[in-house]
Write an enzyme that holds these catalytic residues in place. Structure first.
Site, short mmCIF file in Angstrom:
data_model
loop_
_atom_site.label_atom_id
_atom_site.label_comp_id
_atom_site.label_asym_id
_atom_site.label_seq_id
_atom_site.Cartn_x
_atom_site.Cartn_y
_atom_site.Cartn_z
CG ASN A 11 -3.22 9.02 -14.91
OD1 ASN A 11 -3.77 9.96 -15.50
ND2 ASN A 11 -2.61 9.17 -13.74
CE LYS A 13 1.16 10.03 -14.51
NZ LYS A 13 2.17 9.96 -13.48
CG HIS A 99 -2.66 9.92 -9.43
ND1 HIS A 99 -1.49 10.63 -9.43
CD2 HIS A 99 -2.43 8.83 -10.19
CE1 HIS A 99 -0.60 10.00 -10.19
NE2 HIS A 99 -1.15 8.90 -10.65
CD GLU A 101 1.30 12.45 -11.08
OE1 GLU A 101 0.37 12.66 -11.86
OE2 GLU A 101 2.19 11.59 -11.30
CD GLU A 171 -0.80 4.71 -9.11
OE1 GLU A 171 -0.46 4.34 -10.23
OE2 GLU A 171 -1.22 5.85 -8.87
N GLY A 177 6.55 7.47 -12.14
CA GLY A 177 7.27 8.33 -13.08
C GLY A 177 8.76 8.39 -12.86
CB SER A 217 8.25 2.78 -13.05
OG SER A 217 8.51 4.13 -12.74
C1 PEP Z 1 0.50 6.86 -12.53
O1 PEP Z 1 0.43 7.98 -12.97
O2 PEP Z 1 -0.45 6.40 -11.87
C2 PEP Z 1 1.71 6.07 -12.78
C3 PEP Z 1 1.78 4.88 -12.26
O3 PEP Z 1 2.67 6.64 -13.56
P1 PEP Z 1 3.97 5.90 -14.20
O4 PEP Z 1 3.47 4.63 -14.83
O5 PEP Z 1 4.52 6.85 -15.18
O6 PEP Z 1 4.91 5.60 -13.07
#
Ligand code: PEP
Length: 262
Positions: A11, A13, A99, A101, A171, A177, A217
């Site tokens: 992703n 983003k 998601h 965000e 998640e 992040g 992460s």
């Molecule tokens: C994500 O955006 O779904 C995500 C898991 O981001 P990150 O790997 O940066 O934590």
């Protein structure tokens, strides 16, 4: 035990530009040329979908093209939004819904996410549905209540035979992040509980087949331990997907974990 092919999504983003998107997708395609046993998806920003599609096509790659979001209405006065038909027209095969965000920065609610999941699956595309608790919710011991509520609402009126095209991404919001990753045991416990809840909604057969990815992460250094867990079927990768080398290493770790399970 049911064999589920792991799925790893990158992703991007709201990152990259034309040059970076092109270099990154070429790097991932080349890096995974001789890797099978893992399904891979790239989620570029909307303006670069066609660019990435042409790179994947030119190289005969089986990597799927994903969209980070979609609007559930077919057309009309929705300035700035992108319909599922438009995404299909651009070669998109899979769409991210819910998601964190979009939930927590842009205020999307469970009911709206349900409308998106329904529209994506109804259109014949695949969907990755993201669920996960915030830090406060986890500290209050509410992880399972939150993910259960998110799943129940997002899957309302979704028939069981559509679930073959649905992946769930667990998640935890506090891990996205932040560099804080769930321990393999904690992630496994959450995935198991999610699978049990899918079983409660749809029965054990469907629950044993649905793929549940971990996101938050995930990096080359922690991927193998997470992917070794019984109920973790790959990952959704944000930050580390912006490096072709790191993303390829994570995809290879997922393929290796699937081989080890056979
Ligand atoms: C994500 O955006 O779904 C995500 C898991 O981001 P990150 O790997 O940066 O934590």
């Amino acid at each position: 035990m049911t064999q589920r092919k792991p799925i790893v999504g990158g992703n991007w983003k709201m990152n990259t530009n034309r040059g970076v998107a092109s270099e990154l997708s070429r790097g991932v395609v080349d890096g995974l040329l001789h890797t099978d046993g893992v399904e891979t998806v790239l989620f570029p920003p909307f303006p670069y979908l066609l660019l990435v599609r042409s790179i994947l096509r030119d190289r005969g790659s089986s990597i799927k093209l994903g969209a980070q979001d979609a609007y559930p209405q077919p057309d009309g006065a929705f300035t700035g939004e992108v319909s599922i038909a438009m995404l299909k027209d651009c070669g998109v095969q899979i769409v991210l819904c819910g998601h964190s965000e979009r939930r927590h920065v842009l205020g999307e609610k469970d009911e709206f996410i349900n409308a998106k999941v329904r529209a994506v699956l109804e259109a014949g595309l695949e969907c990755i549905l993201c669920v996960g608790e915030t830090l406060d919710e986890r500290l209050a011991g509410h992880q399972d209540i939150v993910t259960t509520r998110q799943l129940k609402t997002a899957l309302a009126e979704i028939p069981g035979d559509w679930l073959a095209r649905l992946t769930i991404a667990y998640e935890p919001v506090w891990a996205i992040g932040t560099g804080k990753v769930a321990t393999p045991d904690d992630a496994q416990a959450a995935h198991k509980q999610i699978r049990e809840f899918v079983g409660h909604l749809y029965g054990g057969e469907i629950a044993s087949r649905v793929r549940i990815q971990y996101g938050g992460s995930l990096k080359p250094g922690n991927a193998a331990d997470l992917f070794a867990q019984d109920d973790i079927d790959g990952g959704l990768i944000g930050g580390a997907s912006l490096s072709a080398g790191d993303f390829v290493t994570i995809c290879k770790a997922a393929a290796a974990s699937a081989r080890a399970r056979r």
